[in-house]
Design a protein around this motif. Structure first.
Motif, mmCIF file in Angstrom:
data_model
loop_
_atom_site.group_PDB
_atom_site.id
_atom_site.type_symbol
_atom_site.label_atom_id
_atom_site.label_comp_id
_atom_site.label_asym_id
_atom_site.label_seq_id
_atom_site.Cartn_x
_atom_site.Cartn_y
_atom_site.Cartn_z
ATOM 1 N N UNK A 263 33.946 -23.114 -2.919
ATOM 2 C CA UNK A 263 35.193 -22.158 -3.195
ATOM 3 C C UNK A 263 34.497 -20.456 -2.873
ATOM 4 N N UNK A 264 33.302 -20.536 -3.243
ATOM 5 C CA UNK A 264 32.542 -18.958 -2.820
ATOM 6 C C UNK A 264 32.908 -18.594 -1.411
ATOM 7 N N UNK A 265 32.873 -19.588 -0.473
ATOM 8 C CA UNK A 265 33.050 -19.404 0.858
ATOM 9 C C UNK A 265 34.374 -19.073 1.046
ATOM 10 N N UNK A 266 35.297 -19.910 0.225
ATOM 11 C CA UNK A 266 36.732 -19.572 0.362
ATOM 12 C C UNK A 266 37.032 -18.368 0.007
ATOM 13 N N UNK A 267 36.282 -18.027 -1.041
ATOM 14 C CA UNK A 267 36.681 -16.727 -1.683
ATOM 15 C C UNK A 267 36.018 -15.510 -0.777
ATOM 16 N N UNK A 268 34.978 -15.538 -0.020
ATOM 17 C CA UNK A 268 34.618 -14.640 0.923
ATOM 18 C C UNK A 268 35.367 -14.515 2.043
ATOM 19 N N UNK A 269 36.063 -15.839 2.495
ATOM 20 C CA UNK A 269 37.033 -15.518 3.681
ATOM 21 C C UNK A 269 38.249 -14.928 3.206
ATOM 22 N N UNK A 270 38.714 -15.174 1.977
ATOM 23 C CA UNK A 270 40.001 -14.476 1.693
ATOM 24 C C UNK A 270 39.683 -12.807 1.586
ATOM 25 N N UNK A 271 38.548 -12.550 1.288
ATOM 26 C CA UNK A 271 38.054 -11.259 1.003
ATOM 27 C C UNK A 271 38.091 -10.687 2.373
ATOM 28 N N UNK A 272 37.818 -11.260 3.288
ATOM 29 C CA UNK A 272 37.487 -10.745 4.730
ATOM 30 C C UNK A 272 39.023 -10.568 5.066
ATOM 31 N N UNK A 273 39.807 -11.267 4.888
ATOM 32 C CA UNK A 273 41.185 -11.097 5.413
ATOM 33 C C UNK A 273 41.611 -9.926 4.848
ATOM 34 N N UNK A 274 41.432 -9.825 3.474
ATOM 35 C CA UNK A 274 41.869 -8.506 2.966
ATOM 36 C C UNK A 274 41.511 -7.411 3.476
ATOM 37 N N UNK A 275 40.101 -7.415 3.886
ATOM 38 C CA UNK A 275 39.457 -6.048 4.298
ATOM 39 C C UNK A 275 39.984 -5.851 5.935
ATOM 40 N N UNK A 276 40.269 -6.922 6.646
ATOM 41 C CA UNK A 276 40.638 -6.740 8.061
ATOM 42 C C UNK A 276 42.064 -6.073 8.024
ATOM 43 N N UNK A 277 42.715 -6.172 6.955
ATOM 44 C CA UNK A 277 44.302 -5.393 6.852
ATOM 45 C C UNK A 277 43.863 -3.831 7.025
ATOM 46 N N UNK A 278 42.750 -3.383 6.177
ATOM 47 C CA UNK A 278 42.379 -2.057 6.592
ATOM 48 C C UNK A 278 43.193 -1.143 5.673
ATOM 49 N N UNK A 279 43.583 -1.481 4.541
ATOM 50 C CA UNK A 279 44.229 -0.735 3.592
ATOM 51 C C UNK A 279 43.311 -0.349 2.563
ATOM 52 N N UNK A 280 43.945 0.901 1.568
ATOM 53 C CA UNK A 280 43.004 1.057 0.560
ATOM 54 C C UNK A 280 42.882 0.070 -0.391
ATOM 55 N N UNK A 281 41.988 -0.280 -0.961
ATOM 56 C CA UNK A 281 41.962 -1.515 -1.995
ATOM 57 C C UNK A 281 42.535 -1.393 -3.294
ATOM 58 N N UNK A 282 43.563 -2.367 -3.752
ATOM 59 C CA UNK A 282 44.280 -2.305 -4.896
ATOM 60 C C UNK A 282 43.493 -3.038 -6.123
ATOM 61 N N UNK A 283 43.751 -3.085 -7.220
ATOM 62 C CA UNK A 283 43.222 -3.753 -8.117
ATOM 63 C C UNK A 283 42.547 -5.130 -8.071
#
Lengths: 636, 109
Positions: A263-283
């Motif tokens: 699940x941690x790996x899956x979390x990291x992957x999801x986080x990378x997808x968020x980061x790749x979108x390159x927008x300012x981080x929300x809550x």
């Protein structure tokens, strides 16, 4: 449930979201769509046990449901031609479109619905849960959930909520409503996962599935991936967060080997997808980033607190809730040292939202202990234990307090407050009121705060937090309680910085004094009532007067805490009542005391052997004469 | 709950159609938040046997090749029935052969 029924149920849960979403697109009404889908489910329950589960059960269910929808149109009140046109049109529509389920999520989480209805409807329509299952998960009844869902469908129909994807500025608000519902479901399950109730813990899985689904349907929204990352990583710790006997285990003490790396790996992957979108981080992305920091640390000591403190700083700017602020203070305390953390925590002490939140003194205690201020730390842990609602946490906090050395601190707030409330010269109502005030002081300042540290500043802060927005009358009542307590405890300026507030005119009953004095009254009653009407003193103080306290020449008496004064008309009456006595209670009971419990010596008249007039008797006599309580005599 | 679904090796050669259908199935299971991990396994592999203090390492292939696991999927579902239903869909795609579904006990409990 029979085996076939369980199979039908499993298929239904896998397929229902797509079927209902597809039908909603066709008939434009969630309520109707669900009805047709239910018809198909009933047909499956009838036919599958004998015919077997079809190869493509989703398509089978959709075909049946669609046929019902077409029948419904054919039976409607529309003109023949129009009906045929609609029915043919519906028949030609595709069973599925890629955005169907996403549209349905936006509908079931629509802001026109109350939050509880959004949660129930989403679990029902997207998760395929029955009303009974939702009721069990949220500790309520099936009937209530059924009702809630019916009301929600009706609202959606009345408000003509369209089956469309929101666009433009509306999208952000609508999406955040969907995320809120999913995270709420997750937290409901996460909070319950420490207990034995697996149905409730299963909500975590429902939320994870909803989130993962949403991430595929709305891949361009970083907050969706943020929420998924946050949930995956939080779920990864679920086995480690309770000890063998069900007690909570704090993050820094968890056995990290029990964290679910998958699940941690899956979390990291999801986080990378968020980061790749390159927008300012929300809550959600920020909270997920904090979770990632924890997950990356192989041991608690390796945690990157500087990074976490910075992330909490960013989060607090977007989501300045007291709990986020407190978490930020914890992180700052670990990143920049306990004093920096304590400064932040202290800035939260005046927040009314946190005044009963046990983690505030818990965190303070922790920081004070690190600053080598064990006495204060111990008091904070004790205070936190008083406020904790959960017994496991209370025990934990008491243990932490007990590990710190107790110090000789002389008399404490708790002790003196106890003595103050055990006084026997106050009426029950006053005592109750004083006890209320002191309870708040004891919870906020701590039972074991040395009396010397009960300062006007601390009192003022407590007042501002607890009663700053209360009615003037409430404020004044607590203020006078503190003044009285201050006088008792020999802390005369305790209420010094508290201003008396102007009260709106009260409706306190009044007594016609002229009429009262004109009556033929017994001397004792006349003097007592006049004293109460002349001075602002309470009945307890006046009844407590002794002959030796009276300064008849100056028309005043010292009660031990304050002066009581009276008018010239009262003076000769008082002299007459004392009638040459030199000591003992001014106001005496009518009869000598019978055998039984001996009264205190100070309450017996050395001249006559009669005891002091009791408060109850005094109230009784006044009530008989006027129908009011003695407080009605108090001048305003 | 989690289940490990394993497919035993068979002699059939996969064709283009099977690959396309499998890819679609995997995409759908992933999108639904069900599929946690999946993969194919090399035939044979290495076998470790311990007896007493001795550990023997043997390279494959082995005689009983038909009992060997050829691929796996780790899925997260609500019930055993859900796992079985997904297994049925998998078997419908791959054709003749055998799969085994076992619940996984692990950190998630």
């Amino acid at each position: 449930m029979t085996a076939v029924r369980r199979t039908v149920d499993a298929v239904w849960k896998l397929e229902s979201a797509r079927i209902i979403a597809g039908l909603t697109r066709l008939v434009r009404d969630v309520g109707l769509a669900e009805e047709f889908a239910q018809d198909a489910l009933v047909a499956a329950l009838e036919q599958w046990p004998s015919a077997g589960v079809p190869d493509n059960p989703g398509a089978w269910l959709m075909t049946i449901a669609k046929r019902r929808a077409i029948d419904h149109i054919r039976r409607s009140q529309l003109l023949d031609r129009k009906r045929e046109e609609l029915a043919r049109d519906l028949d030609e529509q595709p069973d599925r479109e890629p955005d169907d389920v996403l549209r349905l999520m936006f509908v079931s989480c629509h802001p026109v619905l109350p939050t509880a209805a959004r949660v129930a409807l989403t679990l029902r329509l997207i998760g395929g849960l029955t009303a009974a299952e939702i009721g069990r998960a949220f500790l309520t009844t099936e009937a209530r959930i059924t009702q809630r869902i019916a009301a929600a469908k009706q609202t959606l129909a009345e408000q003509r909520v369209p089956f469309e994807l929101p666009a433009g500025p509306e999208l952000a608000a609508r999406l955040s409503s969907v995320l809120e519902v999913i995270y709420l479901v997750f937290n409901e399950g996460y909070a319950a996962s420490a207990g034995a109730d697996l149905i409730r813990a299963d909500l975590c899985l429902e939320a994870l599935r909803l989130g993962r689904q949403l991430a595929e349907l709305a891949p361009d929204e970083p907050e969706v991936h943020g929420l998924v990352a946050l949930m995956e990583i939080q779920a990864s710790r679920s086995a480690a967060r309770t000890g063998p006997s069900g007690e909570p285990v704090q993050l820094h003490e968890q056995n990290r080997a029990r964290w679910d790396q998958l699940l941690i790996r899956r979390g990291f992957t999801a986080m990378l997808r968020a980061r790749d979108l390159g927008r300012p981080p929300g809550p959600y992305v920020l909270q997920a980033a904090i979770a990632v920091c924890h997950a990356q640390a192989r041991t608690a000591a390796e945690t990157d607190w500087t990074q976490i403190a910075a992330l909490y700083g960013a989060l607090a700017r977007q989501l300045p809730t007291p709990v986020v602020q407190l978490n930020r203070a914890v992180a700052v305390g670990l990143a920049a040292g306990p004093q920096a953390g304590l400064d932040l925590v202290d800035s939260l002490l005046s927040d009314p939202v946190l005044q009963n939140y046990h983690l505030l003194p818990g965190v303070r205690g922790d920081l004070l202990a690190k600053l080598d201020r064990p006495a204060e730390a111990r008091r904070e842990f004790e205070r936190a234990a008083e406020l904790a609602a959960n017994s496991a946490e209370r025990d934990f906090l008491r243990r932490r307090a007990a590990q710190l050395p107790a110090e000789p601190i002389g008399r404490t707030l708790g002790q003196v407050a106890g003595e103050f409330l055990r006084r026997d010269d106050l009426d029950a109502q006053t005592l109750r009121s004083y006890a209320q005030t002191l309870k708040r002081l004891r919870l906020t300042l701590g039972e074991n705060l040395p009396l010397a540290e009960v300062t006007p500043d601390r009192i003022a802060q407590t007042f501002a937090t607890a009663w700053g927005s209360a009615a003037a009358r409430t404020w004044n009542r607590h203020r006078s309680a503190v003044r009285s307590f201050g006088a008792f405890a020999d802390l005369p300026d305790l209420a010094g910085t508290l201003d008396r507030r102007t009260e709106p005119s009260t409706t306190r009953p009044t007594v016609d004094l002229a009429e009262l004095w004109a009556r033929d009254l017994p001397l004792r009653e006349r003097v007592l009532w006049r004293l109460l009407a002349d001075s602002a003193a309470g009945p307890g103080s006046v009844l407590g007067l002794n002959v030796e306290d009276l300064d008849l020449a100056e028309r005043r008496a010292w009660t031990g805490t304050t002066w009581i004064t009276w008018r010239s008309e009262t003076a000769p009456l008082l002299t007459e009542l004392v009638a040459g006595r030199e000591r003992g209670p001014v106001f005496l009971a009518d009869r000598r005391r019978g055998p039984g419990r001996p009264p205190m010596a100070a309450d017996v008249c050395p001249h006559t052997g009669r005891t002091r007039l009791s408060y109850e008797r005094a109230e009784y006599l006044f009530k008989q004469a006027t129908g009011h309580t003695l407080s009605a005599l108090r001048p305003r | 709950m989690r289940f490990l679904m394993t497919a035993l090796a068979d002699d059939a050669k996969p064709d283009e159609k099977l690959f396309t259908e499998m890819a679609k199935f995997i995409d759908e299971m992933t999108a639904a938040g069900i599929l946690l991990a999946t993969g194919g396994l090399e035939p044979g592999g290495v076998r470790l046997t311990s007896a007493g203090d001795e550990i023997t390492v043997t390279d494959g292939p082995f005689a009983e090749a038909r009992e060997a696991v050829a691929g796996f999927a780790l899925i997260e579902v609500r019930s055993r029935e859900e796992a079985i239903e997904l297994g049925r869909r998998f078997r419908a795609i791959v054709g003749d052969g055998v799969s085994v579904i076992q619940q996984v006990y692990g950190p998630q409990g």
